[in-house]
Scaffold this motif. Structure first.
Motif, PDB file in Angstrom:
ATOM      1  N   ALA A  35      45.166  -9.488   0.996  1.00  0.00           N
ATOM      2  CA  ALA A  35      45.737  -8.330   1.685  1.00  0.00           C
ATOM      3  C   ALA A  35      46.862  -8.778   2.611  1.00  0.00           C
ATOM      4  O   ALA A  35      47.949  -8.187   2.641  1.00  0.00           O
ATOM      5  CB  ALA A  35      44.650  -7.598   2.469  1.00  0.00           C
ATOM      6  N   GLY A 228      48.714  -0.156   9.745  1.00  0.00           N
ATOM      7  CA  GLY A 228      47.345  -0.035   9.257  1.00  0.00           C
ATOM      8  C   GLY A 228      46.450  -1.220   9.569  1.00  0.00           C
ATOM      9  O   GLY A 228      46.922  -2.299   9.936  1.00  0.00           O
ATOM     10  N   VAL A 230      43.343  -3.421   7.750  1.00  0.00           N
ATOM     11  CA  VAL A 230      42.632  -3.702   6.498  1.00  0.00           C
ATOM     12  C   VAL A 230      41.311  -4.395   6.832  1.00  0.00           C
ATOM     13  O   VAL A 230      41.307  -5.491   7.398  1.00  0.00           O
ATOM     14  CB  VAL A 230      43.457  -4.608   5.556  1.00  0.00           C
ATOM     15  CG1 VAL A 230      42.687  -4.836   4.247  1.00  0.00           C
ATOM     16  CG2 VAL A 230      44.836  -4.021   5.282  1.00  0.00           C
ATOM     17  N   THR A 426      36.450   3.457  -1.354  1.00  0.00           N
ATOM     18  CA  THR A 426      37.914   3.326  -1.255  1.00  0.00           C
ATOM     19  C   THR A 426      38.523   3.871  -2.537  1.00  0.00           C
ATOM     20  O   THR A 426      37.849   3.950  -3.562  1.00  0.00           O
ATOM     21  CB  THR A 426      38.345   1.850  -1.118  1.00  0.00           C
ATOM     22  OG1 THR A 426      37.730   1.091  -2.166  1.00  0.00           O
ATOM     23  CG2 THR A 426      37.928   1.259   0.220  1.00  0.00           C
ATOM     24  N   SER A 429      44.075   2.435  -4.291  1.00  0.00           N
ATOM     25  CA  SER A 429      45.062   1.812  -3.411  1.00  0.00           C
ATOM     26  C   SER A 429      44.422   1.045  -2.266  1.00  0.00           C
ATOM     27  O   SER A 429      45.116   0.444  -1.459  1.00  0.00           O
ATOM     28  CB  SER A 429      45.986   2.887  -2.810  1.00  0.00           C
ATOM     29  OG  SER A 429      46.558   3.665  -3.821  1.00  0.00           O
ATOM     30  N   GLY A 430      43.109   1.111  -2.164  1.00  0.00           N
ATOM     31  CA  GLY A 430      42.447   0.403  -1.069  1.00  0.00           C
ATOM     32  C   GLY A 430      42.341   1.228   0.197  1.00  0.00           C
ATOM     33  O   GLY A 430      41.934   0.713   1.242  1.00  0.00           O
ATOM     34  N   GLU A 431      42.707   2.507   0.133  1.00  0.00           N
ATOM     35  CA  GLU A 431      42.525   3.366   1.307  1.00  0.00           C
ATOM     36  C   GLU A 431      41.039   3.680   1.463  1.00  0.00           C
ATOM     37  O   GLU A 431      40.353   3.988   0.468  1.00  0.00           O
ATOM     38  CB  GLU A 431      43.292   4.684   1.134  1.00  0.00           C
ATOM     39  CG  GLU A 431      44.803   4.508   1.113  1.00  0.00           C
ATOM     40  CD  GLU A 431      45.518   5.840   0.879  1.00  0.00           C
ATOM     41  OE1 GLU A 431      46.201   6.303   1.809  1.00  0.00           O
ATOM     42  OE2 GLU A 431      45.387   6.415  -0.213  1.00  0.00           O
ATOM     43  N   PRO A 439      41.508  10.197   2.420  1.00  0.00           N
ATOM     44  CA  PRO A 439      41.647   8.892   3.076  1.00  0.00           C
ATOM     45  C   PRO A 439      41.607   9.012   4.601  1.00  0.00           C
ATOM     46  O   PRO A 439      42.078   9.988   5.177  1.00  0.00           O
ATOM     47  CB  PRO A 439      43.031   8.414   2.620  1.00  0.00           C
ATOM     48  CG  PRO A 439      43.285   9.128   1.338  1.00  0.00           C
ATOM     49  CD  PRO A 439      42.638  10.486   1.517  1.00  0.00           C
ATOM     50  N   PHE A 444      42.206   0.710   5.627  1.00  0.00           N
ATOM     51  CA  PHE A 444      42.156   0.168   4.272  1.00  0.00           C
ATOM     52  C   PHE A 444      41.019  -0.844   4.204  1.00  0.00           C
ATOM     53  O   PHE A 444      40.577  -1.362   5.239  1.00  0.00           O
ATOM     54  CB  PHE A 444      43.499  -0.490   3.931  1.00  0.00           C
ATOM     55  CG  PHE A 444      44.666   0.429   4.163  1.00  0.00           C
ATOM     56  CD1 PHE A 444      45.198   1.193   3.136  1.00  0.00           C
ATOM     57  CD2 PHE A 444      45.216   0.569   5.453  1.00  0.00           C
ATOM     58  CE1 PHE A 444      46.248   2.072   3.360  1.00  0.00           C
ATOM     59  CE2 PHE A 444      46.272   1.452   5.688  1.00  0.00           C
ATOM     60  CZ  PHE A 444      46.791   2.202   4.649  1.00  0.00           C
ATOM     61  N   ALA A 476      45.210  -3.176  -1.117  1.00  0.00           N
ATOM     62  CA  ALA A 476      45.021  -2.685   0.257  1.00  0.00           C
ATOM     63  C   ALA A 476      46.146  -3.191   1.157  1.00  0.00           C
ATOM     64  O   ALA A 476      46.667  -2.445   1.993  1.00  0.00           O
ATOM     65  CB  ALA A 476      43.657  -3.132   0.784  1.00  0.00           C
ATOM     66  N   ALA A 479      49.291  -1.226   0.313  1.00  0.00           N
ATOM     67  CA  ALA A 479      49.214   0.165   0.798  1.00  0.00           C
ATOM     68  C   ALA A 479      49.355   0.215   2.320  1.00  0.00           C
ATOM     69  O   ALA A 479      50.022   1.105   2.863  1.00  0.00           O
ATOM     70  CB  ALA A 479      47.891   0.797   0.366  1.00  0.00           C
ATOM     71  N   ALA A 480      48.756  -0.756   2.995  1.00  0.00           N
ATOM     72  CA  ALA A 480      48.844  -0.768   4.460  1.00  0.00           C
ATOM     73  C   ALA A 480      50.286  -0.981   4.910  1.00  0.00           C
ATOM     74  O   ALA A 480      50.748  -0.371   5.883  1.00  0.00           O
ATOM     75  CB  ALA A 480      47.937  -1.864   5.029  1.00  0.00           C
TER      76      ALA A 480
END
Lengths: 486, 486
Positions: A35, A228, A230, A426, A429-431, A439, A444, A476, A479-480
């Motif tokens: 990540a 974000g 993670v 999740t 996208s790992g959200e 979400p 994440f 993740a 996405a973050a």
């Protein structure tokens, strides 16, 4: 005002921020490393907080094996693996509630993920090691690591070996894998803080995660995250309360894997509105398949009954053991296949006899129980089939070469390692998904803090958690990093 | 600003309160009724909100049976039950994680609870109906309702019949029980609102529950609660999402019990910081013990193996069925004990034969599987014992009176009713426990919205949920009424 993992701090209670970054990653196992790497590669400023004194987590305690399909390593070894076969297998891995989207995405992108791992410097010799092994002690890098060739998996998905292990001599390639990932993380300029235990998340008025409080040098450090957080903190195998509340069967087992898997990430996620699912599920295994001829033996429970095809993945067999009544099972072997088990101190010889009837008596079982089970098994094994439990012909042997022995696998006394499989829901996208399904903004997660690809111990295969950690860890992180800064 | 069950409203978002009361009870099953009654008897002003058009909930769909020990009904029938025996039994009922405090308190106060129920007007004829029955169709009021006489329970706790059913002719005494409780609730001056669906809790700055929003006539009604909210909304058997996330095995079963058991109470509790535990557990049963001679048959799974002592509680046997591989099990009976099962349309005769070998063949099983199981069973049954599965001698019969039959209990096609057993953690006072272990101020719960006395389907006995509902419903009502008004 002080938060706890389950109780996030409100932004208005933060008087000053000690640190500001785009993305904070919590946990320096494979999920956190991947990540952090992808977030950094995407241009984000990244800080990584690890409660331990170094990188690794449970990932470093593994064999460094990643479950992958459609790679040139497989092709070179003569196996044609397809996206569809991998997806079908992963769907079975999901148990009663597979995450079909994750199965799809992982199957599609698995070859690219392998390329990425190599680009990070993870060495793959590209040679196939046949046979039934827990992890290679040679530097070969492709093995059968699951139940692909076994019933019922082989019927639903064309088998291929998918355990891609790091090129490494000896057991414990997970540490080597983590060393490489750590080096990349540091090269990428990630601000790595060790001995830094995450204490709680910080939420703003809109219930968006905008920071995290981390304990460093016994002082709370308030970290503002523009993009974000993670969570990559692992499962809850070391948290007795959570085990009792959600997965009490594990309390009989001796050996949780993952020193810092204390459930705090799940707690933080739930505290921020996340949904924890399949919290009762766990992986367990006892290293009973070494030496491999033991796989030609048959397992019986305390009623002298078989209960599984012994040629499927050792963890699937071990998990099935735990569903049997009583406190132990026996592996029945004859002289031809007998060998001292790997963990001979904890897998004891419970009975020996010149006949199966003698073994039966010695174990205190009634007549026509265990011995009858073996005779029926032998009758069909002689015909090359196992109509009741579907063990593949390659592993069928008539157990008629006395003396005979019963090896005892005892749930509390033998080495059953375990880790939890339940965790935060999740998306691909790992959200982190909130309990209402949407979400949780700014949050994440990846790896064993989530309920991911492998969802039950009954269907587990080696390499699936590192697949989850590395692949969805990357997702993740990306996405973050992707959201607009706030 | 609008809340959802999972997302409480903040007090500052409530512009005006439509109603003020001391205690709001949500749900008008047995738990809600008893909570409302005790709160009112303690002098509190009580409003009760029920989403349905009338009282009842899942309680009204039951047999009106309450699991009690140490009563004069038992003594009159010749059974000496003790607090210790009841506590020991309840501890087994708790599975791998029994709530020892609740077991203790319930065992101690069970006789007083029976007195209270009679004081409310619940009629008990006080006569014992022997035999193995699901619920009495006569007006007798004491039955064996669990696994008390069966292995391994009988070894750990001195057996006594503890199913105290309301005096009622026919099945379905639960409706009669609810009618009585409803009458008492109305006499006590409780403000009962039907067709009133709870929408969300209201929390103040200290995260204390100070109100609830209820939807009545399609408009939100904001209810200010000076002392507390009691959740008595039942389980989540009607919520497919929650079942998939937490108890996916139930998705194979046909018949959830409890029209309104949509999980909203668990959601509200979790949204307010409560801890949901053992969410994977559920009760299920298929009415296979009618006619009772069928209990002398033996169950085998798709490998032709027995798996349980068939004389224990029908729900325990049914739950064990679901742990077997495949999609069905067979009940093997001979001509002497054969009878059309209660639900003959859904429990079909899968095979008939003059010999067990013929039945085996007809079911498509390999030789020496099912027939061998029966022969071994018969051998020991002739000696009056069952060394492998410990069925009690009274239910042992040599199955040698042909023709023979296999009745099929199919998980998806037969009637397996079920309800969930996981839910909010509460203490013995009925306070909802937060994820950090401390009570959530102002929030109480009882019944199947909680994880209570019965914690697994494997150890369930009839009457345990109504015990939980009525006894801990009372506790919750009293605790809610006891606090200082705020």
């Amino acid at each position: 005002m002080r938060g706890t993992p389950y109780r996030p701090l409100h932004a208005t209670d933060v008087t000053s921020w000690d640190l500001t970054t785009d993305v904070a990653v919590v946990g320096f196992g494979a999920a956190g490393a991947c990540a952090a790497l992808e977030a950094a590669h995407a241009g984000a400023e990244v800080a990584l907080f690890e409660s331990g004194a170094g990188s690794g987590g449970a990932s470093a305690l593994s064999g460094g094996e990643i479950y992958l399909g459609g790679t040139e390593v497989q092709r070179n070894a003569g196996f044609e693996d397809t996206t569809e076969a991998l997806r079908s297998y992963l769907t079975m891995v999901g148990g009663d509630d597979p995450d079909l989207e994750k199965c799809e995405v992982y199957a599609n992108e698995s070859p690219d993920h392998f390329t990425w791992l190599k680009e990070q410097g993870v060495p793959y010799k590209g040679t196939f090691l046949p046979g039934k092994i827990i992890e290679p002690e040679t530097d070969d890098t492709l093995i059968w690591s699951g139940s692909e060739q076994a019933w019922p998996f082989a019927e639903a998905a064309t088998p291929a070996p998918r355990g891609h292990t790091i090129q490494y001599v000896g057991v414990g390639g997970g540490r080597a894998l983590m060393d490489i990932l750590e080096a990349r993380v540091r090269e990428a300029g990630v601000d790595v803080r060790l001995n830094a235990r995450a204490q709680c998340l910080v939420l703003d008025d809109d219930e968006r995660v905008i920071g995290i409080v981390v304990r460093i040098d016994n002082r709370p450090v308030h970290v503002r995250t523009r993009r974000g957080v993670v969570l990559a903190t692992g499962g809850f195998g070391m948290n007795r309360d959570m085990l009792a509340q959600h997965a009490p069967k594990t309390l009989r087992l001796s050996t949780p894997i993952g020193e810092n898997d204390n459930g705090s990430g799940i707690q933080m996620g739930v505290g921020a509105g996340g949904n924890a699912v399949h919290m009762d599920e766990f992986f367990t295994t006892c290293p009973w398949i070494v030496p491999p001829d033991l796989v030609k033996g048959i397992f019986v429970n305390e009623a002298g009954q078989r209960f599984v095809n012994e040629d499927c993945y050792h963890g699937r067999v071990s998990r099935a053991m735990l569903d049997q009544p009583g406190s132990k099972v026996w592996l029945l072997v004859d002289d031809a296949i007998f060998g001292r088990p790997l963990d001979a101190a904890r897998i004891s010889v419970a009975a020996v006899g010149e006949t199966w009837e003698e073994v039966e008596r010695e174990l205190g079982l009634p007549e026509e129980s265990l011995a009858r089970t073996v005779h029926t098994f032998n009758r069909y094994a002689a015909e090359g089939r196992d109509p009741l439990h579907h063990k593949a012909p390659a592993w069928l042997k008539v157990l008629d070469d006395g003396p005979f022995a019963a090896l005892e696998l005892n749930f509390t006394k033998s080495t059953f390692t375990y880790f939890t499989l339940g965790g935060l829901a999740t998306n691909v996208s790992g959200e982190v998904l909130g309990r209402d399904g949407a979400p949780v903004p700014g949050l994440f997660a990846a790896g064993r803090v989530t309920s991911g690809l492998p969802r039950t111990g009954h269907t587990y295969s080696s390499g699936l958690s590192l697949a989850d950690c590395t692949f969805f860890g990357r997702k993740a992180g990306r996405a973050a990093a992707a959201g607009p800064p706030r």
